[in-house]
Write a protein that holds these residues in place. Structure first.
Motif, PDB file in Angstrom:
ATOM      1  N   ILE A 222       0.832  -1.225   0.000  1.00  0.00           N
ATOM      2  CA  ILE A 222       0.000   0.000   0.000  1.00  0.00           C
ATOM      3  C   ILE A 222       0.858   1.263   0.000  1.00  0.00           C
ATOM      4  CG2 ILE A 222      -1.944  -1.173   1.147  1.00  0.00           C
ATOM      5  CD1 ILE A 222      -0.467   1.557   3.098  1.00  0.00           C
ATOM      6  N   ALA A 223       2.078   1.107   0.543  1.00  0.00           N
ATOM      7  CA  ALA A 223       2.970   2.272   0.625  1.00  0.00           C
ATOM      8  C   ALA A 223       3.180   2.879  -0.768  1.00  0.00           C
ATOM      9  CB  ALA A 223       4.303   1.874   1.252  1.00  0.00           C
ATOM     10  N   ARG A 224       3.174   2.021  -1.782  1.00  0.00           N
ATOM     11  CA  ARG A 224       3.414   2.495  -3.154  1.00  0.00           C
ATOM     12  C   ARG A 224       2.347   3.471  -3.658  1.00  0.00           C
ATOM     13  NH1 ARG A 224       4.840  -3.072  -4.060  1.00  0.00           N
ATOM     14  NH2 ARG A 224       2.849  -3.546  -5.063  1.00  0.00           N
ATOM     15  N   TYR A 225       1.179   3.469  -3.019  1.00  0.00           N
ATOM     16  CA  TYR A 225       0.081   4.322  -3.484  1.00  0.00           C
ATOM     17  C   TYR A 225      -0.045   5.603  -2.652  1.00  0.00           C
ATOM     18  CZ  TYR A 225      -1.315   0.015  -5.839  1.00  0.00           C
ATOM     19  OH  TYR A 225      -1.340  -1.109  -6.616  1.00  0.00           O
ATOM     20  N   VAL A 246       3.271   6.483   5.768  1.00  0.00           N
ATOM     21  CA  VAL A 246       4.006   7.738   5.978  1.00  0.00           C
ATOM     22  C   VAL A 246       5.515   7.540   5.788  1.00  0.00           C
ATOM     23  CG1 VAL A 246       4.565   9.517   7.687  1.00  0.00           C
ATOM     24  CG2 VAL A 246       2.213   8.701   7.457  1.00  0.00           C
ATOM     25  N   LYS A 247       6.067   6.549   6.477  1.00  0.00           N
ATOM     26  CA  LYS A 247       7.530   6.409   6.466  1.00  0.00           C
ATOM     27  C   LYS A 247       8.044   5.762   5.177  1.00  0.00           C
ATOM     28  CE  LYS A 247      11.451   5.008   9.286  1.00  0.00           C
ATOM     29  NZ  LYS A 247      11.897   4.275  10.463  1.00  0.00           N
ATOM     30  N   LEU A 248       7.372   4.683   4.749  1.00  0.00           N
ATOM     31  CA  LEU A 248       7.832   4.019   3.522  1.00  0.00           C
ATOM     32  C   LEU A 248       7.314   4.726   2.283  1.00  0.00           C
ATOM     33  CD1 LEU A 248       7.213   0.174   4.010  1.00  0.00           C
ATOM     34  CD2 LEU A 248       9.369   1.413   4.131  1.00  0.00           C
ATOM     35  N   GLY A 249       6.035   5.123   2.346  1.00  0.00           N
ATOM     36  CA  GLY A 249       5.371   5.611   1.146  1.00  0.00           C
ATOM     37  C   GLY A 249       5.420   7.122   0.975  1.00  0.00           C
ATOM     38  N   GLY A 250       5.794   7.849   2.011  1.00  0.00           N
ATOM     39  CA  GLY A 250       5.845   9.305   1.894  1.00  0.00           C
ATOM     40  C   GLY A 250       4.474   9.967   1.883  1.00  0.00           C
ATOM     41  N   ALA A 251       3.516   9.390   2.601  1.00  0.00           N
ATOM     42  CA  ALA A 251       2.192  10.031   2.704  1.00  0.00           C
ATOM     43  C   ALA A 251       2.331  11.385   3.385  1.00  0.00           C
ATOM     44  CB  ALA A 251       1.246   9.142   3.498  1.00  0.00           C
ATOM     45  N   LYS A 252       1.436  12.310   3.006  1.00  0.00           N
ATOM     46  CA  LYS A 252       1.489  13.661   3.598  1.00  0.00           C
ATOM     47  C   LYS A 252       1.048  13.591   5.062  1.00  0.00           C
ATOM     48  CE  LYS A 252      -1.482  16.782   2.280  1.00  0.00           C
ATOM     49  NZ  LYS A 252      -2.268  17.486   1.286  1.00  0.00           N
TER      50      LYS A 252
END
Ligand code: SAH
Length: 403
Positions: A222-225, A246-252
């Protein structure tokens, strides 16, 4: 191999026309399939399973207190249900986890997954140097000394802790209490790594055996999305999906909701531990009410994750489970912006993959929002599924785009 006589074992005969699943190696013999029992087996005794005409089917362990009257462990007459057999099964199980090299991505993994590892009623999870063991069958609980001895020998853990499931006394007539089985007690908060994210876990009192390892690969997926996205993580427990987002995927940002105060505390501590506290929020609350409030306040998210607990244990509650998944997914879709990502999970074994996809189809129709399934996923491979026991596939995780 020399033939071994099984004449001295009690024989459990299956009703005529009911034997086919067992010739197909299904490990659970329910009371209703049994025609008669020759002999007087005690709880935990080895028995031979035979067809109504006496034809040998396999060997199992008897439990008169359980609806699963016999658990099957072998399908030929020469195999004995002894320490050597458990040792071979444990070797196969450990060998698989070595091949998966789970340790390089995670210091937590499932070492033994019950039926899927030929050890019906035993699960073993590894957290760093400790093992959490659960017996869900009297059959293997009665062989606890052998199994604990073998785990010590093969894995050399610093300690082995026994976790018990709530319903086990009624289901199996088993009197077990949580406690240390070997070595030294784990720290009340120990730390594990998963895909580069750190988690504090409580092996002794946390949910399940402290962590939901089965979602490991789904968290990474899910991190990819999530890059730059606003994420809602429902039933967040200790923050597994939020922190991956947040940490892997860079979510805001990510908002996690769970009804358990302990889970929320743990999730907040885990966010701190990973240096992402300012981008995450965790709140105690009931998911249905939270979703209704969010819907009314017109707040919308780019990614919504739904990972509810098991809805029913018995087939007779299946309609209730389907209604539950339907309303939950319907509400989740309502707070998702057009084109957003819905990650929806079901760990109810009785709800099949097809049924779950149908629920999404119904939600899509009712909400007039086309839903595309981008990834149809299951549990991580340290939770294998046995082809003989379809019930061992319980986790469904669909990553969808909702237009
Ligand atoms: N997503 C988590 C695992 C979820 S397990 C992870 O990745 O680790 C299910 C969670 O749902 C549990 O933490 C439980 O406390 C919570 N829960 C159960 N019923 C709930 C409800 N009605 N509202 C909110 N949370 C609930």
């Amino acid at each position: 191999m020399s033939s071994v006589s099984t004449d001295h074992f009690p024989r459990v005969r299956i009703k005529s026309r009911r034997a086919q699943p067992f010739f197909g190696r299904h490990p659970w013999v329910f009371a209703g399939a049994i025609q008669s029992i020759d002999g007087d087996p005690a709880p935990g005794d080895e028995v031979v399973l035979a067809a109504h005409d006496g034809q040998f089917i396999g060997k199992g362990i008897f439990n008169p207190h359980s609806n699963i009257r016999v658990r099957m462990y072998a399908w030929d007459e020469t195999t004995l249900l002894d320490r050597e057999l458990w040792s071979r099964r444990l070797d196969d199980a450990i060998d698989l986890r070595k091949r998966l090299i789970v340790h390089s991505e995670s210091s937590a993994c499932r070492i033994v997954n019950s039926e899927a590892d030929g050890l019906s009623g035993l699960t073993v999870d590894r957290y760093g140097d400790w093992l959490a063991v659960q017996f869900t069958s009297l059959a293997l609980a009665h062989r606890r000394d052998d199994i604990v001895g073998l785990l010590k020998e093969k894995l050399q853990p610093r300690g082995i802790w026994l976790r018990t499931e709530k319903g086990i006394r009624d289901a199996e007539g088993l009197e077990l209490d949580d406690g240390l089985l070997a070595g030294v007690e784990p720290e009340r908060t120990m730390f594990i790594e998963e895909n580069g994210v750190s988690f504090g876990i409580d092996l002794c009192q946390g949910q399940k055996t402290g962590f939901y390892c089965d979602q490991r690969d789904n968290r990474a997926a899910i991190a990819r999305y999530c890059h730059g996205q606003k994420v809602l993580d429902l039933f967040c427990y200790s923050g597994g999906f939020s922190l991956a987002a947040v940490k892997l995927g860079g979510a805001k940002t990510s908002l996690g909701i769970d009804s358990s105060a302990t889970a929320i505390e743990l999730a907040k501590a885990n966010a701190q531990l990973n240096g992402v506290a300012e981008r995450t929020r965790f709140e105690q609350g009931a998911v249905f009410e939270t979703l209704e409030k969010l819907q009314q306040s017109q707040e919308r998210f780019d990614v919504v994750i739904l990972d509810p607990p098991k809805m029913v244990r018995h087939l007779k509650g299946i309609d209730k489970a389907i209604r539950g998944y339907h309303s939950l997914n319907r509400l989740a879709v309502d707070v998702l912006r057009p084109g957003g990502i819905l990650v929806t999970c079901s760990c109810t074994g009785h709800v099949s993959r097809e049924m779950f996809a149908q629920i999404l189809a119904d939600v899509s129709q009712r909400s007039h929002r086309p839903i595309q399934i981008l990834e149809a996923r299951g549990a991580a491979p340290d939770h294998p599924v046995s082809t003989y026991c379809p019930e061992s596939e319980y986790l469904k995780c669909f990553i969808c785009r909702v237009l």
